[in-house]
Design an enzyme around this catalytic site. Sequence first.
Site, mmCIF file in Angstrom:
data_model
loop_
_atom_site.group_PDB
_atom_site.id
_atom_site.type_symbol
_atom_site.label_atom_id
_atom_site.label_comp_id
_atom_site.label_asym_id
_atom_site.label_seq_id
_atom_site.Cartn_x
_atom_site.Cartn_y
_atom_site.Cartn_z
ATOM 1 C CB CYS A 82 114.619 28.123 -2.376
ATOM 2 S SG CYS A 82 114.706 29.683 -1.873
ATOM 3 N N GLY A 119 114.673 41.284 -4.543
ATOM 4 C CA GLY A 119 114.812 40.813 -5.936
ATOM 5 C C GLY A 119 115.973 41.739 -6.496
ATOM 6 C CB CYS A 213 114.337 32.853 10.167
ATOM 7 S SG CYS A 213 112.721 33.444 10.810
ATOM 8 C CB CYS A 214 116.983 29.009 6.692
ATOM 9 S SG CYS A 214 116.777 29.890 5.179
#
Length: 394
Positions: A82, A119, A213-214
């Site tokens: 990020c 992932g 939460c984004c």
Amino acid sequence: MSRKVHVVGVGMIPFTKPGASEPYHVMGARAAKQALEDARMDFKLVEQAYCGYVYGDSTSGQAAVYGVGLSGIPVFNVNNNCSSGSSALFLGRQAIESGAAECVLVLGFDQMNPGALKGAYDDRPSPMSRFIDSMTTVQGYQENTPRAAQFFGGAGRAHMERFGTKAETFARISVKARQHAARNPLAIFRQTVTLDEVMAAPKVFDPLTRLQCCPPTCGSAAAILASEEFARKHGLDTRVFIAAQAMTTDTASTFDSGDMRRVVGYDMTAAAASKVYETAGVSPEDVDVVELHDCFTANELITYEGLGLTPEGTAEKFILDGDNTYGGKVVVNPSGGLLSKGHPLGATGLAQCAELVWQLRGQADQRQVEGARIALQHNLGLGGACVVTMYQAA
């Protein structure tokens, strides 16, 4: 810093939900062209390009830059989770400061998929394995709960347990984020919400509800950096410069402290911020506006303390007193932050940069922080890296 580095142009396209965006390379080229237009300069003056992204194959940066021009310049691809965008910014600033380049493009973008972060490979060890092991030791691991929410929700729980912070205090950050984003035409969520609505939203991982939460997001942002000599020679905008910047990675405390706040980068944040304040000769009390990494409300709360905006253990009072918004001590995330503006991972660091440059130029329209002269940026990636940047109005 040996040579003054100016941010002479910025660009950002509106962030969108997954499935509603253009392809990554088209978004990247658009943001880069906006930054060049803002700088009022031709791409041929750019000597290097640094491109941050997470969800893309190798050389995705070239694919985006080639949409701007085929000038043959070096293009560097940066993946630091990020914090990819601000890691690219760090490299671009370093190139100019050292004299390796006079003018560079820094570009961030991501074209994300719906749902929780995952992932890309299941045939090799995950770089997050050590972090997951540390979290599991501290609080366990829930297979069917989004991993990032467990990390940052756990950090929120740690703050609650140590300082008595209330669950609704975290929710107030979402209310503030939406109020700010309502003034930002580039944000993905512009509808305001009430405290009751945030608290009543589906629980993701206590104390976090869905509205804390984004969202996965698609988008791009860019900046043009130049040396002071180059900028003046070409008549470029020198109103904003990078006063200090620091990048940190994890130390032993991340894994050995037994504190979820430290597992998610609190110490990286504190160390980077301390370096920046010392280099710039500025104290936290001098900062007018901040864009920080609010991937979850819990991270915004602990980051207030990590950045020194309020002493450790006092973030709840800081929020309840309204010191994190207009009329308070410092305006935090006037853009709406990751929570409401959105979080296309590679673009976030450059979107923060763009917002703060607009603030210091006095170009932030309805969300303008009056008289802003000093701005602080915080961008964090688990795995891990933290970049803190201070901008000043010249």
